[in-house]
Scaffold this active site. Structure first.
Site, mmCIF file in Angstrom:
data_model
loop_
_atom_site.group_PDB
_atom_site.id
_atom_site.type_symbol
_atom_site.label_atom_id
_atom_site.label_comp_id
_atom_site.label_asym_id
_atom_site.label_seq_id
_atom_site.Cartn_x
_atom_site.Cartn_y
_atom_site.Cartn_z
ATOM 1 N N GLU A 1 -40.210 -27.085 -5.269
ATOM 2 C CA GLU A 1 -41.062 -28.263 -5.352
ATOM 3 C C GLU A 1 -42.512 -27.854 -5.608
ATOM 4 O O GLU A 1 -42.986 -26.853 -5.097
ATOM 5 C CB GLU A 1 -40.961 -29.076 -4.056
ATOM 6 C CG GLU A 1 -39.592 -29.715 -3.922
ATOM 7 C CD GLU A 1 -39.426 -30.549 -2.664
ATOM 8 O OE1 GLU A 1 -38.714 -31.551 -2.743
ATOM 9 O OE2 GLU A 1 -39.999 -30.208 -1.622
ATOM 10 N N CYS B 1 -50.323 -28.116 -6.149
ATOM 11 C CA CYS B 1 -49.867 -27.280 -5.047
ATOM 12 C C CYS B 1 -48.581 -26.585 -5.502
ATOM 13 O O CYS B 1 -47.583 -27.235 -5.809
ATOM 14 C CB CYS B 1 -49.638 -28.158 -3.818
ATOM 15 S SG CYS B 1 -49.041 -27.238 -2.403
ATOM 16 N N CYS C 1 -38.683 -19.543 2.451
ATOM 17 C CA CYS C 1 -39.748 -18.712 3.013
ATOM 18 C C CYS C 1 -39.172 -17.929 4.180
ATOM 19 O O CYS C 1 -38.350 -18.445 4.937
ATOM 20 C CB CYS C 1 -40.903 -19.582 3.498
ATOM 21 S SG CYS C 1 -42.328 -18.628 4.084
ATOM 22 N N CYS D 1 -42.347 -20.214 10.395
ATOM 23 C CA CYS D 1 -43.308 -20.840 11.306
ATOM 24 C C CYS D 1 -42.627 -22.040 11.963
ATOM 25 O O CYS D 1 -41.884 -22.779 11.335
ATOM 26 C CB CYS D 1 -44.568 -21.256 10.551
ATOM 27 S SG CYS D 1 -45.413 -19.836 9.822
ATOM 28 N N CYS E 1 -42.775 -25.669 10.360
ATOM 29 C CA CYS E 1 -42.709 -25.829 8.907
ATOM 30 C C CYS E 1 -41.265 -25.974 8.444
ATOM 31 O O CYS E 1 -40.402 -25.174 8.797
ATOM 32 C CB CYS E 1 -43.363 -24.631 8.214
ATOM 33 S SG CYS E 1 -43.310 -24.746 6.416
ATOM 34 N N GLY F 1 -43.128 -21.092 0.341
ATOM 35 C CA GLY F 1 -43.220 -19.642 0.264
ATOM 36 C C GLY F 1 -44.511 -19.057 0.784
ATOM 37 O O GLY F 1 -45.496 -19.757 1.003
ATOM 38 N N SER G 1 -53.112 -19.235 0.083
ATOM 39 C CA SER G 1 -53.005 -19.483 1.521
ATOM 40 C C SER G 1 -51.948 -18.557 2.103
ATOM 41 O O SER G 1 -50.834 -18.473 1.595
ATOM 42 C CB SER G 1 -52.613 -20.948 1.746
ATOM 43 O OG SER G 1 -52.425 -21.198 3.124
ATOM 44 N N SER H 1 -53.690 -19.174 7.455
ATOM 45 C CA SER H 1 -53.013 -20.105 8.360
ATOM 46 C C SER H 1 -53.072 -19.530 9.766
ATOM 47 O O SER H 1 -52.284 -18.678 10.129
ATOM 48 C CB SER H 1 -51.555 -20.290 7.916
ATOM 49 O OG SER H 1 -51.524 -21.035 6.726
ATOM 50 N N HIS I 1 -53.784 -21.408 13.111
ATOM 51 C CA HIS I 1 -53.007 -22.309 13.988
ATOM 52 C C HIS I 1 -53.164 -22.096 15.492
ATOM 53 O O HIS I 1 -52.691 -22.916 16.280
ATOM 54 C CB HIS I 1 -51.505 -22.272 13.668
ATOM 55 C CG HIS I 1 -51.182 -22.445 12.232
ATOM 56 N ND1 HIS I 1 -51.788 -23.385 11.434
ATOM 57 C CD2 HIS I 1 -50.316 -21.796 11.414
ATOM 58 C CE1 HIS I 1 -51.306 -23.302 10.204
ATOM 59 N NE2 HIS I 1 -50.429 -22.355 10.162
ATOM 60 N N ASN J 1 -47.604 -32.809 10.082
ATOM 61 C CA ASN J 1 -46.766 -33.755 9.370
ATOM 62 C C ASN J 1 -45.377 -33.631 9.962
ATOM 63 O O ASN J 1 -44.722 -32.603 9.805
ATOM 64 C CB ASN J 1 -46.749 -33.422 7.872
ATOM 65 C CG ASN J 1 -48.119 -33.619 7.259
ATOM 66 O OD1 ASN J 1 -48.723 -34.676 7.416
ATOM 67 N ND2 ASN J 1 -48.633 -32.597 6.600
ATOM 68 N N CYS K 1 -47.999 -31.086 3.507
ATOM 69 C CA CYS K 1 -47.881 -29.704 3.972
ATOM 70 C C CYS K 1 -46.679 -29.547 4.893
ATOM 71 O O CYS K 1 -46.502 -30.332 5.820
ATOM 72 C CB CYS K 1 -49.106 -29.298 4.779
ATOM 73 S SG CYS K 1 -50.624 -29.514 3.906
HETATM 74 N N1 SAH Z 1 -47.141 -19.575 3.527
HETATM 75 C C1 SAH Z 1 -48.491 -19.961 3.265
HETATM 76 C C2 SAH Z 1 -48.652 -21.180 2.385
HETATM 77 C C3 SAH Z 1 -47.770 -22.393 2.601
HETATM 78 S S1 SAH Z 1 -48.069 -23.708 3.674
HETATM 79 C C4 SAH Z 1 -49.226 -20.171 4.565
HETATM 80 O O1 SAH Z 1 -48.605 -20.167 5.612
HETATM 81 O O2 SAH Z 1 -50.441 -20.292 4.531
HETATM 82 C C5 SAH Z 1 -49.597 -24.422 3.542
HETATM 83 C C6 SAH Z 1 -50.116 -24.898 4.916
HETATM 84 O O3 SAH Z 1 -49.315 -25.978 5.451
HETATM 85 C C7 SAH Z 1 -50.058 -23.788 5.927
HETATM 86 O O4 SAH Z 1 -51.269 -23.725 6.615
HETATM 87 C C8 SAH Z 1 -48.947 -24.235 6.833
HETATM 88 O O5 SAH Z 1 -49.040 -23.675 8.094
HETATM 89 C C9 SAH Z 1 -49.123 -25.740 6.826
HETATM 90 N N2 SAH Z 1 -47.958 -26.464 7.356
HETATM 91 C C10 SAH Z 1 -46.694 -26.032 7.454
HETATM 92 N N3 SAH Z 1 -45.904 -26.959 8.035
HETATM 93 C C11 SAH Z 1 -46.697 -28.003 8.311
HETATM 94 C C12 SAH Z 1 -46.463 -29.286 8.898
HETATM 95 N N4 SAH Z 1 -45.251 -29.670 9.287
HETATM 96 N N5 SAH Z 1 -47.517 -30.117 9.026
HETATM 97 C C13 SAH Z 1 -48.755 -29.752 8.603
HETATM 98 N N6 SAH Z 1 -49.013 -28.580 8.026
HETATM 99 C C14 SAH Z 1 -48.010 -27.701 7.884
#
Ligand code: SAH
Length: 361
Positions: free
Chosen positions: A97, A110, A117, A121, A124, A166, A198, A221, A223, A297, A340
């Site tokens: 996607e 994006c 991936c 996390c 995610c 990814g 990112s 990222s 968090h 999200n 995201c």
């Molecule tokens: N793997 C890379 C890029 C992909 S995600 C990274 O981790 O940076 C892009 C952003 O969306 C990241 O900061 C990730 O942590 C965030 N993200 C992942 N799941 C999410 C969710 N459910 N709600 C909000 N942000 C989220």
């Protein structure tokens, strides 16, 4: 795929110097390579027959001797807010996607760097897929040309963020090759200032990135401000901890006036307390940084909740009071699960034919 096809080089995978070398090797002038690169990357033409400034016999030879693969548009879906999600099918049938986010105020694509991936996390959805495979440079850059074509934006300015499916630094070489293709003056000629990578913080790759001639903007990222908390959310933190990541960021060469973005997904009752905000501000003191708060999200299967607006505001205010540049990411395209962490492709099943071809390989 027949054995012969497997041996044919795929022109969509070659950076321009390699493409030029490939045509020179076949007795052509190098500038033909530049022309072909422009057709593919700038004009989005992947049918050799349509490359009208090439001699006919060359077009035929190219079709005979090379492949030219491109992701195809399987589905597109538009959110009420203008965000659009594209499901793209790759040559092997896998799907990824990519998302178009308009008016932020810029136009942003994006882009994904892997199918699935490996980082897993906790919040995610893509992480739930595990890693299916890395994308090739042609597939990463290919998303940009397919979206630019579908949205009629070939001649418009846009940004790209490697924030789709990814972990870009887990697929380092192909990601960097794709960025160079996008930067090429015969392609989209994108400035690296319009590119943002990112990462969850793969330290060795981050150190390597610091030495790249073509340097995108960097987003980390994060968090959580402590190893204890981050370790629960980002499994990779057990290998590369918060202090090491921050130290690497301090060493990271930044262009004038530019800052590293720290993404921080806000999870209700997990990492959203005033104390977390204070620790984060302290951690980032001395780093040229800005914080992008991303209220979670939610998605089925994700065991967290989004904090209330009051908690989000309070978290942002504590950072701002301590001199941290902070923004709250507006979640775009949530109604079509394009926001995201909501990118997931279900049912990566192969057709019988594909399975058979795989077994025969
Ligand atoms: N793997 C890379 C890029 C992909 S995600 C990274 O981790 O940076 C892009 C952003 O969306 C990241 O900061 C990730 O942590 C965030 N993200 C992942 N799941 C999410 C969710 N459910 N709600 C909000 N942000 C989220």
């Amino acid at each position: 795929m027949s054995g012969k096809e497997q041996r044919r080089p795929d022109l969509a995978e070659l950076e321009r110097p390699a493409l030029e070398a490939a045509v020179v090797e076949r007795g052509q002038d190098a500038f033909r390579g530049g022309q072909i690169f422009r057709w593919i990357h700038r004009r989005g033409v992947t049918d050799f027959g349509a490359m009208t400034d090439l001699p006919l016999d060359l077009r035929r030879r190219l079709a005979d001797e090379f492949l030219l693969t491109t992701p195809t548009l399987a589905h597109r879906e538009k959110s009420w807010d203008g965000t659009e999600k594209f499901l793209l099918r790759l040559a092997d049938g896998r799907q990824i996607e990519s998302v178009f986010i308009p008016d932020t105020p810029s136009m942003t694509f994006c882009i994904s760097t892997q199918v699935g991936c490996a980082m897993a996390c906790a919040f995610c959805l893509t992480g739930k897929m595990a890693l299916v495979r890395h994308l090739t440079a042609g597939e990463i850059a290919g998303q940009v040309r397919v979206l630019a074509g579908a949205l009629d934006m070939r001649d418009k300015k846009f940004n790209i963020v490697l924030m789709g499916m990814g972990e870009p630094l887990h697929n380092y070489d192909e990601t960097m090759r794709a960025l160079r293709m996008l930067n090429d003056e015969y392609g989209f000629a994108m400035s690296p200032r319009r590119m943002t990578l990112s990462t969850v913080g793969l330290l060795p790759a981050l150190e390597k990135l610091a030495r790249e001639p073509l340097m995108p903007n960097l987003a980390i990222s994060l968090h959580a401000p402590t190893d204890r908390l981050r370790g629960e959310l980002v499994p990779l933190n057990k290998k590369y901890g918060v202090a090491d990541i921050i130290a690497a960021c301090k060493r990271f060469p930044l262009a004038k006036r530019s800052r590293i973005t720290f993404e921080y997904v806000l999870l209700a009752g997990v990492n959203d307390t005033p104390e977390d905000a204070r620790q984060l501000a302290k951690l980032l003191a001395g780093v040229k940084s800005k914080v992008n708060l991303i209220p979670l999200n939610a998605a089925p299967g994700i065991p967290f909740e989004r904090p209330s607006d009051r908690v989000i505001d309070q978290f942002a205010r504590i950072l701002a009071e301590r001199g941290v540049v902070v923004s709250v990411r507006k979640s775009r395209g949530r109604d079509i699960r394009a926001a995201c962490g909501q990118l997931i492709v279900e049912g990566q099943k192969l057709s019988t034919g594909q399975r058979l071809a795989g077994a025969l390989r």
